[in-house]
Design a protein around this motif. Structure first.
Motif, PDB file in Angstrom:
ATOM      1  N   ARG A  94       0.842  -1.195   0.000  1.00 13.08           N
ATOM      2  CA  ARG A  94       0.000   0.000   0.000  1.00 13.08           C
ATOM      3  C   ARG A  94       0.878   1.245   0.000  1.00 13.08           C
ATOM      4  O   ARG A  94       0.825   2.041   0.918  1.00 13.08           O
ATOM      5  N   SER A  95       1.678   1.440  -1.002  1.00 14.54           N
ATOM      6  CA  SER A  95       2.520   2.624  -1.076  1.00 14.54           C
ATOM      7  C   SER A  95       2.194   3.400  -2.339  1.00 14.54           C
ATOM      8  O   SER A  95       1.728   2.850  -3.327  1.00 14.54           O
ATOM      9  N   TYR A  96       2.422   4.679  -2.291  1.00 15.45           N
ATOM     10  CA  TYR A  96       2.145   5.521  -3.440  1.00 15.45           C
ATOM     11  C   TYR A  96       2.885   6.843  -3.296  1.00 15.45           C
ATOM     12  O   TYR A  96       3.387   7.190  -2.228  1.00 15.45           O
ATOM     13  N   CYS A  97       2.942   7.574  -4.360  1.00 18.60           N
ATOM     14  CA  CYS A  97       3.405   8.956  -4.321  1.00 18.60           C
ATOM     15  C   CYS A  97       2.443   9.762  -5.191  1.00 18.60           C
ATOM     16  O   CYS A  97       1.993   9.289  -6.230  1.00 18.60           O
ATOM     17  N   GLU A  98       2.099  10.942  -4.714  1.00 18.85           N
ATOM     18  CA  GLU A  98       1.176  11.806  -5.432  1.00 18.85           C
ATOM     19  C   GLU A  98       1.959  12.887  -6.137  1.00 18.85           C
ATOM     20  O   GLU A  98       2.996  13.344  -5.659  1.00 18.85           O
ATOM     21  N   GLY A  99       1.422  13.302  -7.284  1.00 13.50           N
ATOM     22  CA  GLY A  99       2.092  14.359  -7.998  1.00 13.50           C
ATOM     23  C   GLY A  99       1.300  14.836  -9.189  1.00 13.50           C
ATOM     24  O   GLY A  99       0.137  14.476  -9.379  1.00 13.50           O
ATOM     25  N   ILE A 100       1.963  15.633  -9.983  1.00 14.66           N
ATOM     26  CA  ILE A 100       1.359  16.249 -11.161  1.00 14.66           C
ATOM     27  C   ILE A 100       2.247  15.969 -12.365  1.00 14.66           C
ATOM     28  O   ILE A 100       3.480  15.971 -12.264  1.00 14.66           O
ATOM     29  N   LEU A 101       1.611  15.739 -13.508  1.00 17.06           N
ATOM     30  CA  LEU A 101       2.337  15.561 -14.767  1.00 17.06           C
ATOM     31  C   LEU A 101       2.336  16.863 -15.545  1.00 17.06           C
ATOM     32  O   LEU A 101       1.322  17.560 -15.596  1.00 17.06           O
ATOM     33  N   GLU A 102       3.466  17.162 -16.163  1.00 16.39           N
ATOM     34  CA  GLU A 102       3.555  18.318 -17.040  1.00 16.39           C
ATOM     35  C   GLU A 102       4.370  17.942 -18.263  1.00 16.39           C
ATOM     36  O   GLU A 102       5.316  17.165 -18.170  1.00 16.39           O
ATOM     37  N   LEU A 103       3.989  18.509 -19.396  1.00 13.61           N
ATOM     38  CA  LEU A 103       4.751  18.332 -20.629  1.00 13.61           C
ATOM     39  C   LEU A 103       5.670  19.545 -20.767  1.00 13.61           C
ATOM     40  O   LEU A 103       5.204  20.675 -20.944  1.00 13.61           O
ATOM     41  N   ILE A 104       6.967  19.307 -20.634  1.00 14.95           N
ATOM     42  CA  ILE A 104       7.953  20.382 -20.667  1.00 14.95           C
ATOM     43  C   ILE A 104       8.947  20.105 -21.783  1.00 14.95           C
ATOM     44  O   ILE A 104       9.612  19.068 -21.776  1.00 14.95           O
ATOM     45  N   ASN A 105       9.002  21.012 -22.748  1.00 12.09           N
ATOM     46  CA  ASN A 105       9.920  20.861 -23.897  1.00 12.09           C
ATOM     47  C   ASN A 105       9.764  19.502 -24.572  1.00 12.09           C
ATOM     48  O   ASN A 105      10.734  18.851 -24.930  1.00 12.09           O
ATOM     49  N   GLY A 106       8.520  19.056 -24.702  1.00 14.42           N
ATOM     50  CA  GLY A 106       8.234  17.802 -25.389  1.00 14.42           C
ATOM     51  C   GLY A 106       8.454  16.551 -24.560  1.00 14.42           C
ATOM     52  O   GLY A 106       8.321  15.442 -25.064  1.00 14.42           O
ATOM     53  N   GLU A 107       8.786  16.702 -23.269  1.00 15.54           N
ATOM     54  CA  GLU A 107       9.038  15.564 -22.390  1.00 15.54           C
ATOM     55  C   GLU A 107       8.042  15.576 -21.236  1.00 15.54           C
ATOM     56  O   GLU A 107       7.833  16.619 -20.599  1.00 15.54           O
ATOM     57  N   TRP A 108       7.438  14.421 -20.942  1.00 19.50           N
ATOM     58  CA  TRP A 108       6.545  14.315 -19.799  1.00 19.50           C
ATOM     59  C   TRP A 108       7.365  14.202 -18.525  1.00 19.50           C
ATOM     60  O   TRP A 108       8.301  13.407 -18.442  1.00 19.50           O
ATOM     61  N   VAL A 109       7.003  15.018 -17.527  1.00 15.78           N
ATOM     62  CA  VAL A 109       7.725  15.050 -16.258  1.00 15.78           C
ATOM     63  C   VAL A 109       6.718  14.892 -15.117  1.00 15.78           C
ATOM     64  O   VAL A 109       5.652  15.507 -15.131  1.00 15.78           O
ATOM     65  N   PHE A 110       7.056  14.047 -14.150  1.00 14.76           N
ATOM     66  CA  PHE A 110       6.244  13.848 -12.953  1.00 14.76           C
ATOM     67  C   PHE A 110       6.857  14.664 -11.829  1.00 14.76           C
ATOM     68  O   PHE A 110       8.040  14.519 -11.522  1.00 14.76           O
ATOM     69  N   PHE A 111       6.053  15.530 -11.191  1.00 15.05           N
ATOM     70  CA  PHE A 111       6.493  16.319 -10.049  1.00 15.05           C
ATOM     71  C   PHE A 111       5.877  15.732  -8.787  1.00 15.05           C
ATOM     72  O   PHE A 111       4.660  15.721  -8.630  1.00 15.05           O
TER      73      PHE A 111
END
Length: 80
Positions: free
Chosen positions: A14-31
């Motif tokens: 039962r583990s997880y991490c929460e965050g937001i996805l953004e498309l930056i300079n054509g690359e998907w990044v998870f914050f």
């Protein structure tokens, strides 16, 4: 994401991490919301993820073409 952290998360039931996805300079990044670290979305390929769309939670597997494969549906990532 750091390999050791991913390994720990994968091995916990039962583990997880929460965050937001953004498309930056054509690359998907998870914050990561917890510590604002940024990770390439490729770190999550072929892993189960949960996401919220239209106030409903969905679960699926992220594929290398940035498609989330759920039971009967495919979700394609789009930049807003």
């Amino acid at each position: 994401m750091k390999p050791e952290r991913l390994r720990i998360i994968e091995n916990q039931q039962r583990s997880y991490c929460e965050g937001i996805l953004e498309l930056i300079n054509g690359e998907w990044v998870f914050f990561d919301e917890e510590n604002d670290d940024a990770f390439p979305l490729e770190d999550f390929f072929f892993k189960e993820i949960q996401f919220k769309q239209l106030n409903q939670w969905h679960t699926g597997i992220l594929t290398e073409d940035y498609v989330i494969q759920a039971k009967n549906t495919q979700y394609i990532l789009h930049d807003q």
